[in-house]
Write a protein that holds these residues in place. Structure first.
Motif: not given
Ligand code: KG4
Ligand code: ZN
Length: 340
Positions: A12-19, A53-60, A93-97
Motif C-alpha cells: 500500500s505504501c513503501d514496503e513490499t511485503a508478503a507473508a 520499487a514494488h515492481v522490482e521487488a514483488i516477485v522475489p 502492483v500488489g493487486v495485480n501480482a
C-alpha cells in the motif's frame, strides 16, 4: 480440520511485503522489503519511485515468503491482497501480482482493507511484551495511528466497527514525520524522534494540545506549527540538549492527547481492552501512557507488526475467508478506502 494457509501481499505504501499465515494466527513467514533508503532523500514517500520499487521487488518477496514457509503454491488455500487505502500506483502492483497468482493457481482471491489489517496484527501469534492474548473478548477499542491515519473505533465483533473519531488534519505519524524533518532528523520521523527524545525533558517546552473537548477527534496541525516556530527561533537545526528537549516535548504532546482520548473512549464504551495499531503504536511513550491511563488492558504488537507488513493482512484475510467472502477478478484499488 486441515489448516488454512493464506499467502498475503501488501504494497500500500513503501514496503513490499508478503507473508504466509496459517489459520489466521500462525506466522509461517513474514517478509518485508523496505524502501526507506530510496525515499529518505526526499524526506517522505515519492509515489512513482514507490511503484517502481514494488515492481522490482514483488516477485522475489513472494518467492522468499513461500521459501521461508517451506510451502509450494499448491499448499495454499487462498491469496490475499491489500486493495486500499494507500497510494494507487503502489496498491496496483500488489493487486495485480495477487490476481496473477490466484488465476494461475486457481486459488480464491481475498481483498484486504489496510486499516483493518493493522487491527488484525493483534490476532497473530507472537511472544512479546504487550502482545494480546489468544482470545480477545469484544467489544474492543481500537486506536489506529499510522502515517496516513489516526482513528478511534469501537470493534463489536470480527469486521464490525463503529467510527468514534479521527484526525481533522494531520495523522499522528504524519506529524512525527513532518516535525522530524523540521528537526533535521532522517525519514521516517517517528522512530527518529523517539530516539532523539531519549534523555530529553518532555516538560521542557509546553507545546499545545488540541483537546477538542466533547469529541473523540484529533488535530495535530497546531502542534506542528508551534514546533516550527520554536525551531525557527533558534535559526539552525537544533542539536544536543535542545534537540532532545524539543523531540521529547513534541512526542509528549502527541502521546498525551492520543492516550487520554483512548482511555476516555475505553471508559465510555465499556470495552474489555484497548488495541494500539499502526506504525505509531511502536512508540514506547505512547504504549506506556496508554497503559497507565486506561482502566483496561492495553495491547500493542511487536514493532515489526506495528509498521506495514503482510502478516497482519493474512490474519485479517482469514476472517473474510472463513466467512466466505471472495474478491472478483474486477477487484480494483481504492486509495481512499475507509475502515467504516
Ligand atoms: O503503519 P505504517 O507503517 O504505515 C502507514 O500505514 O502509514 O506507519 C508509518 C508511520 C510513520 O509516520 C512513522 O513515522 C511512524 O509510523 N512510526 C512511529 C514509530 N515507528 C513508526 N512514530 C512514532 N514512534 C515510533 N517509534
Ligand atoms: Zn499502515
Amino acid at each position: 480440520m486441515a489448516a488454512i494457509r493464506i499467502l498475503a501481499i501488501e504494497t500500500s505504501c513503501d514496503e513490499t511485503a508478503a507473508a504466509v499465515i496459517e489459520d489466521g494466527r500462525r506466522i509461517l513467514s513474514n517478509v518485508v522489503a523496505s524502501q526507506i533508503e530510496l525515499h529518505a532523500r526526499y524526506g517522505g514517500v515519492f509515489p512513482e519511485i514507490a511503484s517502481r520499487a514494488h515492481v522490482e521487488a514483488i516477485v522475489p518477496v513472494i518467492e522468499q515468503a513461500m521459501r521461508e514457509a517451506h510451502l509450494g503454491f499448491d499448499d495454499l488455500d487462498g491469496v490475499a491482497v491489500t486493495y486500499g487505502p494507500g497510494l494507487a500506483g503502489s496498491l496496483l502492483v500488489g493487486v495485480n501480482a495477487a490476481k496473477g497468482l490466484a488465476l494461475g493457481r486457481n486459488l480464491p482471491l481475498v481483498g484486504v482493507n489496510h486499516l483493518e489489517a493493522h487491527i488484525y496484527a493483534h490476532w497473530l501469534e507472537v511472544e512479546a511484551e504487550g502482545a494480546a492474548p489468544a482470545r480477545l473478548a469484544f467489544p474492543l477499542l481500537v486506536l489506529i495511528v499510522s502515517g496516513g491515519h489516526t482513528e478511534l473505533a469501537l470493534m463489536r465483533g470480527h469486521g464490525q466497527y463503529e467510527y468514534l473519531g479521527g484526525t481533522l488534519d494531520d495523522a499522528a505519524g504524519e506529524a512525527f514525520d513532518k516535525v522530524g524533518r523540521l528537526l533535521g532528523l532522517p525519514y521516517p520521523g517517528g522512530p527518529a524522534i523517539q530516539q532523539a527524545a531519549r534523555g530529553g525533558n518532555p516538560a521542557a517546552l509546553r507545546f499545545p494540545r488540541s483537546w477538542l473537548e466533547g469529541s473523540l477527534d484529533f488535530s495535530f496541525s497546531g502542534l506542528k506549527t508551534a514546533a516550527l516556530r520554536e525551531i525557527e527561533k533558534h535559526g539552525a537545526p537544533p542539536q544536543g540538549r535542545l534537540l532532545a528537549d524539543l523531540a521529547a516535548s513534541f512526542q509528549a504532546a502527541v502521546v498525551d492527547v492520543l492516550s487520554a482520548k483512548a482511555a476516555q473512549a475505553a471508559e465510555k464504551f465499556g470495552v474489555t481492552a484497548v488495541l494500539l495499531c499502526g506504525g505509531v503504536s511502536a512508540n514506547q511513550a505512547l504504549r506506556a501512557a496508554a497503559a497507565e491511563r486506561a482502566s483496561v488492558p492495553v495491547y500493542y504488537p511487536p514493532p515489526v507488526l506495528c509498521t506495514d507488513n503482510a502478516a497482519m493482512a493474512g490474519a485479517c484475510a482469514y476472517q473474510h475467508f472463513i466467512a466466505g467472502r471472495r474478491a472478483g477478478w474486477d477487484l480494483d484499488v481504492v486509495p481512499g478506502l475507509r475502515l467504516v
